[in-house]
Write an enzyme that holds these catalytic residues in place. Sequence first.
Site, short mmCIF file in Angstrom:
data_model
loop_
_atom_site.label_atom_id
_atom_site.label_comp_id
_atom_site.label_asym_id
_atom_site.label_seq_id
_atom_site.Cartn_x
_atom_site.Cartn_y
_atom_site.Cartn_z
N GLU A 1 -5.97 -10.98 -1.44
CA GLU A 1 -6.83 -10.80 -0.25
C GLU A 1 -8.29 -10.75 -0.67
O GLU A 1 -9.00 -9.80 -0.37
CB GLU A 1 -6.43 -9.53 0.51
CG GLU A 1 -4.96 -9.49 0.90
CD GLU A 1 -4.57 -8.22 1.64
OE1 GLU A 1 -5.46 -7.59 2.26
OE2 GLU A 1 -3.38 -7.85 1.61
N GLU B 1 0.81 -1.23 0.00
CA GLU B 1 0.00 0.00 0.00
C GLU B 1 0.83 1.27 0.00
O GLU B 1 0.62 2.18 0.81
CB GLU B 1 -0.97 -0.03 1.19
CG GLU B 1 -1.92 -1.21 1.14
CD GLU B 1 -2.81 -1.33 2.36
OE1 GLU B 1 -2.79 -0.42 3.22
OE2 GLU B 1 -3.52 -2.33 2.48
#
Length: 406
Positions: free
Chosen positions: A272, A164
């Site tokens: 995910e 991220e």
Amino acid sequence: MEFRLKRYERIIVLIVGIMALSCSAEPLWKSYESDFLIGAAVGGRNIAQLLENPKKDLIQVKNLLSQEFNSVTADNNMKWEYLQPRKGQFKFDKTDVLVDWAEENGKAVAGHVLVWHSQTPKWVFRDGWGQASREVLIERMRQHIHTVVGRYKGRIKYWDVVNEAVLVRDGVAVFRDSPWRKIIGDDYIELAFRFAHEADPEAHLIYNDYNMNDLRKAKFVANMVNELRSKGVPVHGIGMQGHWHLEYPSAKELDEVIHVLKRTGTKISITELDLSVLPSPGDYRGADLGKSIEHQEKLNPYRNEAPEDVIQEQAKKYKDLFQVFLDHSEAIERVTFWGISDKYSWKNNFPVRGRTDYPLLFDRDHKPKPAYHALQDLKINNFSGEVDKNRNDPLGRLSYFVLINE
């Protein structure tokens, strides 16, 4: 005029039916074995409890992990705050249990995550009473990565190295102003990958991020990866987190961004994956742990049970997304669900705490949902054409082929 198949034709049809039935009886990982790994994340705080506790509920989850998946990720316990909560004090007990179990059961392991702005202790960025210097922070990063990756050298194949580092702000994709970037600079990403490669030259190193279905973000990440690779930085893959919703992404959007990411020459992992069925809070999308939205009853409409039409819609959505994955299977190496059953999904508390969500393939009793059957059907149909979809009768597909001859 009555239509009847000849004896040899009935035998052929029966054989095809048995083949379809045998495919449907296979675990999910086996059905997709020729395409990509099928993984699941294990609740990080309870790895040892899940794998060793005799409690019936946890045994059911463990059995699903053993039977249906051939890859496993620790969703929390490999993050910095759990592995090295205090300087130089590493806690490997829970991750050792997971890696040992995975090896004993023939599962690939994905390590998550080495460098991230969230769930990193404050001491990492401090030195004395002030902020750590660039040199101090680089050395802390190097030591942490070498210690963690080095411990599992040759045992953990995949590592989410940086997580991220990019966000979309005011409609434009930019680097996140994390403490890593503020103190070290943009080259912290390059350094993290080089340190991980030093620690295990055979490990497959991945850049991981959410909202990668956003074309702006996908293009930015692709350009970043291309630039890193042009400098010889060992980036081997891009992870799309896949915290998605019934409303997004569309199959067309997903196909478009995968085309963009494929052009980097790296492999793609869906790292995910879950698919929320609850109302979206405003225009919020993503998985930014810094976001917290106040609980409202209108955002939690399915306290006891999700309506059948919603669960069927989820099944179709999963099937549509997996069709895209199959279309790009030469570039996709792993699809990992962020959890095993709805009961233990993090989506029950994010981005709104206290909701009841239904984002995974197995329900709160750890039974397969229509989404699970849809993904099995997708492979069967690709193999043998359209077949009956009677999910309640385990012999449904076989009886379809047999009864047409009665």
